[in-house]
Design an enzyme around this catalytic site. Structure first.
Site, PDB file in Angstrom:
ATOM      1  N   TYR A 295     -36.103 -33.079 -39.624  1.00 41.70           N
ATOM      2  CA  TYR A 295     -35.748 -32.965 -40.828  1.00 41.70           C
ATOM      3  C   TYR A 295     -36.036 -34.332 -41.838  1.00 41.70           C
ATOM      4  O   TYR A 295     -35.210 -35.139 -41.470  1.00 41.70           O
ATOM      5  CB  TYR A 295     -34.207 -32.360 -41.364  1.00 41.70           C
ATOM      6  CG  TYR A 295     -34.120 -30.915 -40.722  1.00 41.70           C
ATOM      7  CD1 TYR A 295     -35.282 -30.102 -40.351  1.00 41.70           C
ATOM      8  CD2 TYR A 295     -32.960 -30.253 -40.519  1.00 41.70           C
ATOM      9  CE1 TYR A 295     -34.797 -28.851 -39.719  1.00 41.70           C
ATOM     10  CE2 TYR A 295     -32.515 -29.228 -40.273  1.00 41.70           C
ATOM     11  CZ  TYR A 295     -33.788 -28.363 -39.810  1.00 41.70           C
ATOM     12  OH  TYR A 295     -33.480 -27.191 -39.183  1.00 41.70           O
TER      13      TYR A 295
ATOM     14  N   HIS B 185     -35.003 -27.817 -30.647  1.00 39.18           N
ATOM     15  CA  HIS B 185     -35.660 -27.062 -31.848  1.00 39.18           C
ATOM     16  C   HIS B 185     -36.538 -25.944 -31.687  1.00 39.18           C
ATOM     17  O   HIS B 185     -36.113 -24.852 -32.316  1.00 39.18           O
ATOM     18  CB  HIS B 185     -36.216 -27.954 -32.743  1.00 39.18           C
ATOM     19  CG  HIS B 185     -36.137 -27.875 -34.302  1.00 39.18           C
ATOM     20  ND1 HIS B 185     -35.934 -28.871 -35.093  1.00 39.18           N
ATOM     21  CD2 HIS B 185     -36.250 -26.637 -34.939  1.00 39.18           C
ATOM     22  CE1 HIS B 185     -35.710 -28.139 -36.454  1.00 39.18           C
ATOM     23  NE2 HIS B 185     -35.878 -27.102 -36.339  1.00 39.18           N
TER      24      HIS B 185
HETATM   25  P1  NAP Z   1     -30.906 -20.982 -46.863  1.00 43.21           P
HETATM   26  O1  NAP Z   1     -29.491 -21.527 -46.616  1.00 43.21           O
HETATM   27  O2  NAP Z   1     -31.002 -19.492 -46.683  1.00 43.21           O
HETATM   28  O3  NAP Z   1     -30.950 -20.894 -48.517  1.00 43.21           O
HETATM   29  C1  NAP Z   1     -31.017 -22.189 -49.324  1.00 43.21           C
HETATM   30  C2  NAP Z   1     -31.090 -22.048 -50.614  1.00 43.21           C
HETATM   31  O4  NAP Z   1     -30.084 -21.332 -51.184  1.00 43.21           O
HETATM   32  C3  NAP Z   1     -31.276 -23.187 -51.438  1.00 43.21           C
HETATM   33  O5  NAP Z   1     -32.174 -23.131 -52.445  1.00 43.21           O
HETATM   34  C4  NAP Z   1     -29.813 -23.535 -52.220  1.00 43.21           C
HETATM   35  O6  NAP Z   1     -30.001 -23.862 -53.527  1.00 43.21           O
HETATM   36  C5  NAP Z   1     -29.612 -21.784 -52.204  1.00 43.21           C
HETATM   37  N1  NAP Z   1     -28.227 -21.706 -52.442  1.00 43.21           N
HETATM   38  C6  NAP Z   1     -27.240 -22.018 -51.544  1.00 43.21           C
HETATM   39  N2  NAP Z   1     -26.149 -21.677 -51.595  1.00 43.21           N
HETATM   40  C7  NAP Z   1     -26.127 -20.768 -52.816  1.00 43.21           C
HETATM   41  C8  NAP Z   1     -25.282 -19.912 -53.565  1.00 43.21           C
HETATM   42  N3  NAP Z   1     -23.754 -19.913 -53.302  1.00 43.21           N
HETATM   43  N4  NAP Z   1     -25.710 -19.458 -54.827  1.00 43.21           N
HETATM   44  C9  NAP Z   1     -27.045 -19.397 -55.110  1.00 43.21           C
HETATM   45  N5  NAP Z   1     -27.977 -20.228 -54.234  1.00 43.21           N
HETATM   46  C10 NAP Z   1     -27.560 -20.680 -53.396  1.00 43.21           C
HETATM   47  O7  NAP Z   1     -32.161 -21.873 -46.597  1.00 43.21           O
HETATM   48  P2  NAP Z   1     -32.348 -22.745 -45.087  1.00 43.21           P
HETATM   49  O8  NAP Z   1     -32.370 -24.329 -45.468  1.00 43.21           O
HETATM   50  O9  NAP Z   1     -33.604 -22.298 -44.736  1.00 43.21           O
HETATM   51  O10 NAP Z   1     -31.189 -22.684 -44.083  1.00 43.21           O
HETATM   52  C11 NAP Z   1     -30.169 -23.111 -43.873  1.00 43.21           C
HETATM   53  C12 NAP Z   1     -30.088 -24.156 -42.704  1.00 43.21           C
HETATM   54  O11 NAP Z   1     -30.603 -23.277 -41.501  1.00 43.21           O
HETATM   55  C13 NAP Z   1     -31.114 -25.215 -42.773  1.00 43.21           C
HETATM   56  O12 NAP Z   1     -30.804 -26.187 -43.730  1.00 43.21           O
HETATM   57  C14 NAP Z   1     -30.855 -25.696 -41.472  1.00 43.21           C
HETATM   58  O13 NAP Z   1     -30.304 -26.513 -41.272  1.00 43.21           O
HETATM   59  C15 NAP Z   1     -31.197 -24.489 -40.503  1.00 43.21           C
HETATM   60  N6  NAP Z   1     -32.374 -24.093 -40.284  1.00 43.21           N
HETATM   61  C16 NAP Z   1     -32.917 -24.049 -38.963  1.00 43.21           C
HETATM   62  C17 NAP Z   1     -34.209 -23.967 -38.556  1.00 43.21           C
HETATM   63  C18 NAP Z   1     -34.732 -23.745 -37.232  1.00 43.21           C
HETATM   64  O14 NAP Z   1     -35.764 -23.717 -36.969  1.00 43.21           O
HETATM   65  N7  NAP Z   1     -33.594 -23.920 -36.404  1.00 43.21           N
HETATM   66  C19 NAP Z   1     -35.029 -23.249 -39.773  1.00 43.21           C
HETATM   67  C20 NAP Z   1     -34.635 -23.034 -40.950  1.00 43.21           C
HETATM   68  C21 NAP Z   1     -33.358 -23.459 -41.222  1.00 43.21           C
HETATM   69  P3  NAP Z   1     -29.361 -25.466 -53.881  1.00 43.21           P
HETATM   70  O15 NAP Z   1     -29.862 -26.204 -52.532  1.00 43.21           O
HETATM   71  O16 NAP Z   1     -30.121 -25.925 -54.988  1.00 43.21           O
HETATM   72  O17 NAP Z   1     -27.756 -25.501 -53.864  1.00 43.21           O
END
Ligand code: NAP
Length: 264
Positions: free
Chosen positions: A43, A101
């Site tokens: 990241y 990962h």
């Molecule tokens: P997510 O958590 O599904 O969504 C993040 C989005 O939702 C951001 O735009 C955030 O806005 C918004 N959000 C968060 N809380 C909210 C709320 N209470 N109300 C409205 N909007 C809200 O996205 P993600 O980053 O894909 O998934 C989470 C984590 O999973 C990642 O950060 C990472 O650590 C992990 N991940 C792992 C992999 C893998 O291959 N292992 C792949 C993808 C993700 P703001 O940021 O503007 O607050």
């Protein structure tokens, strides 16, 4: 808390104002009890780990740090080096959960898991996990372990992506492997989703006096073996997500979500 997509890849010290906001958000989340932080060497080219390192200063004993090895380090020696580099960026001398990962396309899984076991023996890693592994890949990884279990598999899981309910989730429940549900809001797409199923979420949000975000997170963590790692930077989102646990809906309400959002 998740940390993907927070950092522009080529920004390096000193901290940009946007990065300071990220550190403050992570600190707020920790204070509100969201003490598991997921990150990766991939990241922001390692920058996310550095920001996590800033956020956990003075709080190391209260947080559980999960990070990941990037595939370019997939060899026995490479993994030992990668762990040292992640520790340096995180400003810690140990990683709570170290995850692959992605499955390995090149190096034999046995060699990789042996390196993980060495890291546990050396006190650098506490628990070994994987990410994006299918059920069969998870079984292969489990079968080559000689000393320690594979405690978790981090995979995409949310109301719009329920593929893992076919094979992986039942297997993980049976084996006591934790599923770490990533992208719990489908990277934010859930909030703009206008399909007919949205009405179910809105009704439940009204009924329980919660937000749609909280209903989505609570649906995930109501499942045996599932935890989740929502990513948020806005303080109001952090606060809302921190209040998505410590309560339950009725079994009928969870089933209503299961029925409304087709298993796909
Ligand atoms: P997510 O958590 O599904 O969504 C993040 C989005 O939702 C951001 O735009 C955030 O806005 C918004 N959000 C968060 N809380 C909210 C709320 N209470 N109300 C409205 N909007 C809200 O996205 P993600 O980053 O894909 O998934 C989470 C984590 O999973 C990642 O950060 C990472 O650590 C992990 N991940 C792992 C992999 C893998 O291959 N292992 C792949 C993808 C993700 P703001 O940021 O503007 O607050």
């Amino acid at each position: 808390m998740g940390t993907w997509n927070m950092v522009p890849p080529d920004e390096y010290a000193p901290l940009h104002p946007d990065e300071k906001r990220i550190v403050e958000s992570l600190k707020l989340g920790i204070e509100l009890g969201m003490t598991l932080i997921d990150t990766s060497a991939m990241y922001g080219g390692g920058r996310a780990e550095q920001l996590v390192g800033q956020a956990i200063k003075g709080a190391r004993d209260r947080v559980f740090i999960a990070t990941k090895v990037e595939p370019s380090y997939y060899s026995f020696e490479g993994i030992l080096i990668a762990a040292q580099e992640s520790c340096r960026r995180l400003g810690t001398d140990y990683i709570d959960l170290y995850q692959f990962h992605w499955p390995s396309m090149v190096a034999p899984i046995k060699e990789l898991m042996k390196a993980m076991e060495r890291l546990v023996d050396d006190g650098i890693v506490r628990f070994i996990g994987v990410s994006n592994f299918s059920k069969d890949e998870l079984i292969q990884a489990q079968n080559v372990m000689s000393k320690y279990p594979v405690v978790s598999n981090q995979v995409r899981y949310n109301i719009l992506s329920r593929e893992i309910e076919g094979e992986l989730l039942p297997y993980a429940e049976q084996e006591g492997v934790t599923i770490i549900a990533y992208s719990p809001f489908a990277v934010g797409a859930i909030f703009g989703y206008q399909g007919p199923e949205r009405e179910t979420l809105e009704q439940l949000a009204d009924q329980y006096n919660k937000s749609i975000a909280q209903i989505c997170l609570n649906w995930l963590i109501s499942k045996k073996s599932v935890i989740t790692i929502p990513k948020a930077v806005k303080p109001e989102h952090i606060r809302e997500n921190a209040e998505a646990s410590d309560w339950r809906m009725s079994p009928e309400s969870y089933k209503a979500i299961d029925r409304a959002f087709a298993f796909s």
